[in-house]
Scaffold this motif. Structure first.
Motif, PDB file in Angstrom:
ATOM      1  N   PRO A 188      -5.260   6.155  19.592  1.00 34.87           N
ATOM      2  CA  PRO A 188      -6.719   5.916  18.757  1.00 34.87           C
ATOM      3  C   PRO A 188      -7.587   6.707  19.973  1.00 34.87           C
ATOM      4  O   PRO A 188      -8.532   7.319  19.333  1.00 34.87           O
ATOM      5  N   ARG A 239      -1.045  10.867   4.011  1.00 37.99           N
ATOM      6  CA  ARG A 239      -0.497  10.165   4.740  1.00 37.99           C
ATOM      7  C   ARG A 239       1.157  10.389   5.084  1.00 37.99           C
ATOM      8  O   ARG A 239       1.648  10.961   4.365  1.00 37.99           O
ATOM      9  N   HIS A 295      -8.372  10.361  18.438  1.00 40.72           N
ATOM     10  CA  HIS A 295      -8.504  10.367  16.950  1.00 40.72           C
ATOM     11  C   HIS A 295      -9.794  11.287  16.679  1.00 40.72           C
ATOM     12  O   HIS A 295      -9.923  12.132  15.520  1.00 40.72           O
ATOM     13  N   GLY A 347       2.430   9.416  14.812  1.00 44.92           N
ATOM     14  CA  GLY A 347       0.913   8.975  14.875  1.00 44.92           C
ATOM     15  C   GLY A 347       0.279   9.635  16.022  1.00 44.92           C
ATOM     16  O   GLY A 347       0.966  10.230  16.841  1.00 44.92           O
ATOM     17  N   SER A 349      -7.019   7.819  10.764  1.00 39.45           N
ATOM     18  CA  SER A 349      -6.774   6.609  11.085  1.00 39.45           C
ATOM     19  C   SER A 349      -5.446   6.487  11.203  1.00 39.45           C
ATOM     20  O   SER A 349      -4.478   7.212  10.951  1.00 39.45           O
ATOM     21  N   ASP A 350      -4.904   5.021  11.660  1.00 42.56           N
ATOM     22  CA  ASP A 350      -3.466   4.916  12.049  1.00 42.56           C
ATOM     23  C   ASP A 350      -2.857   4.455  10.711  1.00 42.56           C
ATOM     24  O   ASP A 350      -3.580   3.455   9.795  1.00 42.56           O
ATOM     25  N   ALA A 369       0.153   8.965  10.550  1.00 42.99           N
ATOM     26  CA  ALA A 369      -1.317   9.138  10.716  1.00 42.99           C
ATOM     27  C   ALA A 369      -1.836   9.228   9.339  1.00 42.99           C
ATOM     28  O   ALA A 369      -0.905   9.684   8.426  1.00 42.99           O
ATOM     29  N   GLY A 406       3.235   3.184  11.140  1.00 47.04           N
ATOM     30  CA  GLY A 406       3.399   4.159  11.842  1.00 47.04           C
ATOM     31  C   GLY A 406       3.028   5.577  10.823  1.00 47.04           C
ATOM     32  O   GLY A 406       2.806   5.334   9.852  1.00 47.04           O
ATOM     33  N   ASN A 442      -0.093   2.114   8.403  1.00 44.14           N
ATOM     34  CA  ASN A 442       0.599   0.895   8.651  1.00 44.14           C
ATOM     35  C   ASN A 442       2.217   1.116   8.565  1.00 44.14           C
ATOM     36  O   ASN A 442       2.421   1.909   7.873  1.00 44.14           O
TER      37      ASN A 442
END
Length: 443
Positions: free
Chosen positions: A365, A357, A368, A362, A410-411, A417, A415, A413
Motif C-alpha cells: 500500500p 486485475r 501505490h 501485488g 488498489s489491492d 493488483a 492477492g 481480493n
C-alpha cells in the motif's frame, strides 16, 4: 553569521559610547554641583555662621564682627545652595532641609549667651558639617564613577573596533564566496540548458530515424493485408493486421516524443467516438503472444461502451498496464479486464473505469502512489527479473490526466493488483477546440 556579527559590533560601537557619554555628562554635572556649586556656599555658610555665633556669644562690639558674617551674605549663600542641592538627590535635599530649618530657628531665637543658645549654634554647625561631608562623599563617588565610565568608553572602542574590522573582513570574504558560488551555479545552469538542448536534439534525431523504418514496416504490412504480394491465409492475415496496428502505435508514440522534444513540449490529443470494448480487446490481443509464452491467461469482460476519447492514447495506457501485469504475474496466472462497479463510478461523476486485475504478488500500500513516479520500479517477488526503466506507469498517468481522467491502483481480493483507468463517458475536456483537437502540457 559573519555579517550579523559585524552589524552587532558596529551597533555596539555606536550605542555604547552614546550611553556612556550620556551617563558621563550627568555624572560630571553632579560632580560640579557637589564639588563646586554646593560645597562652596556650604563652606561659606559655615564660616559666616561661625563668625556670627562668635559675635553673638561674645562681648565684641559690632564693629569688630567680620564683614563676611553679615546676614545678607549668609542669605545669598543659602539661596545658591538651595538652587544646586536639588540636583544631587534625596539625601542631599534631606541634609539641606535640616540645615535650613536650624537656620530659621536660629534667626527667630534669642541669643543671650546661655548654654542652650550655644548648644543650638553648635548643632547648626554640625548640620552644616554633615551636609559638607555628604557633598564630599558624593563628589568622590561621582569622580570614581566618571573615571570608571571613561575607562569603559576607551575599552569599548579598543575591543569592538577590531572585532568589527574582523567581522567586516569575514563579510567581504563571504560575499566573494557567495559571488563565486553564484557564478558556478550560473555555469551549471548554462551547462544544464546546453545538455537539455543536446538531449532534445538527440531525441529529435533518434525519433526521426526510428520513425522512418517504422513507417516503411507499416507500409509493407499494409501491402500484405491488401493482397498486393499474393493471397494470405485468414489466420496469418489477422497476425499481419495486429503487427501493423502495433507498428502504428509505436509510430504514434514516436510522434508524441517528437512533440515533447519541441520547444513548447506539448502533446496533441485527437478525440473521436470509440468503442471502449474494442480498444481493450485490441490491447489484450496484441499481448496474447507474450502472455502465452509466460503461460498467463488473458480474459476480457468489457461490454460494448461508446466513449468520446483518444483511442490511441487509451491503447497506450492500457498497453503499459497489461505489459507490466504480464511481467510481474507468475506462470499460470490470470489477467482480467472489466468495467468498474457502477457504485464506484458514480462517486466519481460521469466517468467509467476500466479495471486490469492480475494475480501477481501485488504492490505494498505504501507504494501505490510511488509506482506512478517516473523511473521507479517495484522489485519482483516471484524471482523473475523484469526489464524496464520505470517510465510506463508514469507516462500512463500523465496521458490519463491529459485525457481528463486518471489512473489509480488498489489491492485485489485474494492477492494481486488492480489498475483502474478512469475516463469520461461523453464529455470532453473544456479545452477542446472546435476542430476536435486539444493540447495540454506534458509535464
Amino acid at each position: 553569521m559573519p555579517s550579523a556579527f559585524a552589524i552587532l559590533a558596529l551597533l555596539l560601537l555606536l550605542v555604547v559610547p552614546a550611553v556612556v557619554d550620556k551617563r558621563l555628562g550627568k555624572l560630571r554635572a553632579q560632580l560640579v554641583a557637589a564639588g563646586e556649586a554646593a560645597r562652596v556656599p556650604v563652606n561659606d555658610l559655615e564660616a559666616t555662621f561661625a563668625s556670627e555665633l562668635l559675635a553673638r556669644n561674645s562681648a565684641l562690639p559690632p564693629a569688630d564682627i567680620p564683614a563676611f558674617a553679615s546676614k545678607a551674605k549668609r542669605d545669598a549663600d543659602n539661596a545658591q545652595l538651595r538652587a544646586t542641592v536639588h540636583q544631587l538627590g534625596p539625601s542631599a535635599i534631606a541634609y539641606y532641609t535640616d540645615l535650613n530649618d536650624r537656620l530659621d530657628a536660629w534667626d527667630h531665637s534669642t541669643h543671650d549667651g546661655t548654654a542652650r543658645s550655644v548648644q543650638q549654634g553648635l548643632e547648626l554647625l554640625a548640620s552644616a558639617e554633615r551636609l559638607d561631608s555628604l557633598l564630599t562623599t558624593m563628589s568622590t563617588s561621582r569622580r570614581t564613577e566618571v573615571l570608571r565610565l571613561e575607562r569603559i568608553d576607551v575599552m569599548t572602542a579598543a575591543i569592538l573596533a577590531p572585532i568589527a574590522l574582523v567581522a567586516m573582513v569575514f563579510v567581504i570574504l563571504a560575499g566573494q564566496r557567495t559571488l563565486r558560488f553564484a557564478r558556478l551555479a550560473e555555469q551549471k545552469r548554462e551547462e544544464a540548458v546546453r545538455a537539455g538542448e543536446a538531449r532534445a536534439a538527440l531525441l529529435r534525431g533518434v525519433t526521426h530515424d526510428v520513425k522512418n523504418p517504422l513507417g516503411a514496416a507499416s507500409g509493407y504490412a499494409q501491402l500484405i493485408e491488401d493482397g498486393i504480394v499474393g493471397p494470405v491465409p485468414p489466420r496469418q492475415l489477422e497476425m499481419v493486421h495486429r503487427i501493423n496496428r502495433l507498428v502504428q502505435t509505436a509510430s504514434h508514440t514516436i510522434a508524441d516524443l517528437l512533440e515533447l522534444a519541441r520547444d513548447d513540449g506539448e502533446l496533441r490529443v485527437q478525440y473521436t467516438t470509440s468503442d471502449l470494448s474494442e480498444i481493450v480487446s485490441q490491447v489484450f490481443d496484441d499481448h496474447r503472444g507474450m502472455a502465452r509464452e509466460r503461460e498467463i491467461e488473458l480474459d476480457v469482460a468489457v461490454p460494448p461502451t461508446p466513449i468520446v476519447t483518444d483511442p490511441t492514447h487509451v491503447r497506450q495506457i492500457l498497453s503499459n498496464v497489461v505489459s507490466n501485469a504480464i511481467k510481474y504475474t507468475p506462470p499460470g496466472g490470470r489477467i482480467h479486464a472489466s468495467i468498474t462497479d457502477p457504485k464506484q463510478a458514480s462517486r466519481r461523476g460521469e466517468v467509467i473505469g476500466v479495471e486490469i486485475r492480475d494475480t501477481g504478488p501485488g504492490i505494498p500500500p505504501e507504494l501505490h502512489e510511488k509506482v506512478f513516479e517516473e523511473f521507479f520500479r517495484v522489485d519482483s517477488k516471484n524471482g523473475n527479473s523484469s526489464n524496464g526503466n520505470g517510465l510506463g506507469l508514469g507516462i500512463s498517468r500523465r496521458l490519463a490526466r491529459l485525457l481528463g481522467g486518471d489512473i489509480t491502483l488498489s489491492d485485489a481480493n485474494g492477492g494481486g493488483a488492480v489498475f483502474t483507468l478512469w475516463l469520461s463517458l461523453s464529455a470532453m475536456p473544456r479545452s477542446l477546440n472546435e476542430r476536435g483537437v486539444t493540447t495540454a502540457l506534458a509535464s
